[in-house]
Design a protein around this motif. Sequence first.
Motif, PDB file in Angstrom:
ATOM      1  N   TRP A   5      20.632  -2.190   5.212  1.00 27.52           N
ATOM      2  CA  TRP A   5      19.212  -2.331   4.870  1.00 27.52           C
ATOM      3  C   TRP A   5      18.118  -1.274   5.471  1.00 27.52           C
ATOM      4  O   TRP A   5      18.463  -0.950   6.639  1.00 27.52           O
ATOM      5  CB  TRP A   5      18.632  -3.762   5.278  1.00 27.52           C
ATOM      6  CG  TRP A   5      19.317  -4.861   4.619  1.00 27.52           C
ATOM      7  CD1 TRP A   5      20.313  -5.537   4.728  1.00 27.52           C
ATOM      8  CD2 TRP A   5      18.782  -5.468   3.161  1.00 27.52           C
ATOM      9  NE1 TRP A   5      20.527  -6.551   3.907  1.00 27.52           N
ATOM     10  CE2 TRP A   5      19.661  -6.532   2.939  1.00 27.52           C
ATOM     11  CE3 TRP A   5      17.671  -4.947   2.368  1.00 27.52           C
ATOM     12  CZ2 TRP A   5      19.520  -7.067   1.504  1.00 27.52           C
ATOM     13  CZ3 TRP A   5      17.735  -5.805   1.030  1.00 27.52           C
ATOM     14  CH2 TRP A   5      18.600  -6.872   1.006  1.00 27.52           C
ATOM     15  N   THR A   6      17.207  -0.730   4.821  1.00 32.42           N
ATOM     16  CA  THR A   6      16.460   0.187   5.348  1.00 32.42           C
ATOM     17  C   THR A   6      15.385  -0.335   5.663  1.00 32.42           C
ATOM     18  O   THR A   6      14.605   0.195   6.355  1.00 32.42           O
ATOM     19  CB  THR A   6      16.433   1.391   4.192  1.00 32.42           C
ATOM     20  OG1 THR A   6      15.736   0.718   2.985  1.00 32.42           O
ATOM     21  CG2 THR A   6      17.489   2.210   3.868  1.00 32.42           C
ATOM     22  N   GLU A   7      14.986  -1.501   5.112  1.00 31.45           N
ATOM     23  CA  GLU A   7      14.015  -2.372   5.329  1.00 31.45           C
ATOM     24  C   GLU A   7      14.361  -3.921   5.587  1.00 31.45           C
ATOM     25  O   GLU A   7      15.335  -4.208   4.987  1.00 31.45           O
ATOM     26  CB  GLU A   7      12.763  -2.125   4.812  1.00 31.45           C
ATOM     27  CG  GLU A   7      13.159  -2.637   3.079  1.00 31.45           C
ATOM     28  CD  GLU A   7      12.201  -2.184   2.185  1.00 31.45           C
ATOM     29  OE1 GLU A   7      12.148  -2.905   1.100  1.00 31.45           O
ATOM     30  OE2 GLU A   7      11.351  -1.144   2.523  1.00 31.45           O
ATOM     31  N   ASP A   8      13.594  -4.711   6.188  1.00 27.63           N
ATOM     32  CA  ASP A   8      13.949  -6.047   6.430  1.00 27.63           C
ATOM     33  C   ASP A   8      13.924  -6.626   5.159  1.00 27.63           C
ATOM     34  O   ASP A   8      12.726  -6.306   4.234  1.00 27.63           O
ATOM     35  CB  ASP A   8      13.215  -6.719   7.406  1.00 27.63           C
ATOM     36  CG  ASP A   8      13.327  -6.583   8.752  1.00 27.63           C
ATOM     37  OD1 ASP A   8      14.591  -6.020   8.960  1.00 27.63           O
ATOM     38  OD2 ASP A   8      12.405  -6.693   9.468  1.00 27.63           O
ATOM     39  N   PRO A   9      14.830  -7.515   4.568  1.00 26.32           N
ATOM     40  CA  PRO A   9      14.774  -8.034   3.175  1.00 26.32           C
ATOM     41  C   PRO A   9      13.703  -9.022   3.168  1.00 26.32           C
ATOM     42  O   PRO A   9      13.309  -9.683   4.380  1.00 26.32           O
ATOM     43  CB  PRO A   9      16.203  -8.746   2.946  1.00 26.32           C
ATOM     44  CG  PRO A   9      16.718  -8.469   4.097  1.00 26.32           C
ATOM     45  CD  PRO A   9      16.134  -7.825   4.910  1.00 26.32           C
ATOM     46  N   TYR A  10      12.808  -9.083   2.331  1.00 30.50           N
ATOM     47  CA  TYR A  10      11.781 -10.241   2.369  1.00 30.50           C
ATOM     48  C   TYR A  10      11.747 -10.955   0.949  1.00 30.50           C
ATOM     49  O   TYR A  10      12.280 -10.313  -0.157  1.00 30.50           O
ATOM     50  CB  TYR A  10      10.216  -9.458   2.492  1.00 30.50           C
ATOM     51  CG  TYR A  10      10.191  -8.309   1.545  1.00 30.50           C
ATOM     52  CD1 TYR A  10       9.122  -8.596   0.442  1.00 30.50           C
ATOM     53  CD2 TYR A  10      10.504  -7.062   1.740  1.00 30.50           C
ATOM     54  CE1 TYR A  10       9.061  -7.539  -0.438  1.00 30.50           C
ATOM     55  CE2 TYR A  10      10.113  -5.934   0.824  1.00 30.50           C
ATOM     56  CZ  TYR A  10       9.416  -6.389  -0.264  1.00 30.50           C
ATOM     57  OH  TYR A  10       9.038  -5.458  -1.152  1.00 30.50           O
ATOM     58  N   TYR A  11      11.030 -12.001   0.812  1.00 34.85           N
ATOM     59  CA  TYR A  11      10.800 -12.594  -0.373  1.00 34.85           C
ATOM     60  C   TYR A  11       9.736 -12.194  -1.249  1.00 34.85           C
ATOM     61  O   TYR A  11       8.774 -11.799  -1.052  1.00 34.85           O
ATOM     62  CB  TYR A  11      10.394 -13.971   0.236  1.00 34.85           C
ATOM     63  CG  TYR A  11      11.283 -14.989   0.990  1.00 34.85           C
ATOM     64  CD1 TYR A  11      12.419 -15.656   0.559  1.00 34.85           C
ATOM     65  CD2 TYR A  11      11.236 -14.771   2.606  1.00 34.85           C
ATOM     66  CE1 TYR A  11      13.516 -16.373   1.056  1.00 34.85           C
ATOM     67  CE2 TYR A  11      12.164 -15.533   3.202  1.00 34.85           C
ATOM     68  CZ  TYR A  11      12.992 -16.137   2.473  1.00 34.85           C
ATOM     69  OH  TYR A  11      14.247 -16.846   3.308  1.00 34.85           O
ATOM     70  N   SER A  12      10.374 -11.781  -2.495  1.00 30.97           N
ATOM     71  CA  SER A  12       9.518 -11.421  -3.481  1.00 30.97           C
ATOM     72  C   SER A  12      10.241 -11.723  -4.731  1.00 30.97           C
ATOM     73  O   SER A  12      11.249 -11.573  -4.928  1.00 30.97           O
ATOM     74  CB  SER A  12       9.489  -9.673  -3.438  1.00 30.97           C
ATOM     75  OG  SER A  12       8.884  -9.229  -4.598  1.00 30.97           O
ATOM     76  N   ILE A  13       9.293 -12.414  -5.676  1.00 23.78           N
ATOM     77  CA  ILE A  13       9.935 -12.691  -7.123  1.00 23.78           C
ATOM     78  C   ILE A  13      10.007 -11.519  -7.902  1.00 23.78           C
ATOM     79  O   ILE A  13      10.441 -11.550  -8.967  1.00 23.78           O
ATOM     80  CB  ILE A  13       8.954 -13.755  -7.366  1.00 23.78           C
ATOM     81  CG1 ILE A  13       7.483 -13.242  -7.665  1.00 23.78           C
ATOM     82  CG2 ILE A  13       8.902 -15.083  -6.814  1.00 23.78           C
ATOM     83  CD1 ILE A  13       6.488 -14.263  -8.616  1.00 23.78           C
ATOM     84  N   GLU A  14       9.481 -10.370  -7.386  1.00 19.78           N
ATOM     85  CA  GLU A  14       9.559  -9.120  -8.485  1.00 19.78           C
ATOM     86  C   GLU A  14      10.677  -8.507  -8.013  1.00 19.78           C
ATOM     87  O   GLU A  14      10.886  -7.553  -8.652  1.00 19.78           O
ATOM     88  CB  GLU A  14       8.012  -8.526  -8.312  1.00 19.78           C
ATOM     89  CG  GLU A  14       6.960  -9.352  -8.784  1.00 19.78           C
ATOM     90  CD  GLU A  14       5.796  -8.446  -8.753  1.00 19.78           C
ATOM     91  OE1 GLU A  14       5.614  -7.486  -8.247  1.00 19.78           O
ATOM     92  OE2 GLU A  14       4.943  -9.193  -9.254  1.00 19.78           O
ATOM     93  N   GLU A  15      11.042  -8.575  -6.799  1.00 17.94           N
ATOM     94  CA  GLU A  15      12.238  -7.515  -6.304  1.00 17.94           C
ATOM     95  C   GLU A  15      13.505  -8.233  -5.981  1.00 17.94           C
ATOM     96  O   GLU A  15      13.828  -8.726  -4.879  1.00 17.94           O
ATOM     97  CB  GLU A  15      11.793  -6.699  -4.995  1.00 17.94           C
ATOM     98  CG  GLU A  15      10.476  -5.928  -5.296  1.00 17.94           C
ATOM     99  CD  GLU A  15      10.201  -4.875  -4.000  1.00 17.94           C
ATOM    100  OE1 GLU A  15      10.684  -5.171  -3.100  1.00 17.94           O
ATOM    101  OE2 GLU A  15       9.176  -4.180  -4.453  1.00 17.94           O
TER     102      GLU A  15
END
Length: 103
Positions: free
Chosen positions: A56-66
């Motif tokens: 991961w290059t960034e922390d995974p986050y909650y997104s209904i679009e991604e």
Amino acid sequence: MLVSLDSESVTEVLGNIVRKNTRKHFNEFWTAGNDIEVEGVWEWAGGRGEVPDFGWTEDPYYSIEENCLVWVVELRTRGRYSDGWHGASCCNNAQYICQLKTS
């Protein structure tokens, strides 16, 4: 079947192949990773297990679009690579890498 980057060694070998065969500085590829079934739970499609933490290059986050996982492969920048993956909209344009199904 889209590629599953399930180990650092496989990711490194494949990244080197991409860098050897491209002149583009920045490459984005679809992978089999997604969190479509359960938001925030990243898995490889086809029941191939969870997406590991190492890439991961960034922390995974909650997104209904991604909900789809994109792998970024860059040519060497100041003596180092900055490869990794991140969530992206499944509608974005990206290249893809397939893997052969093994028994």
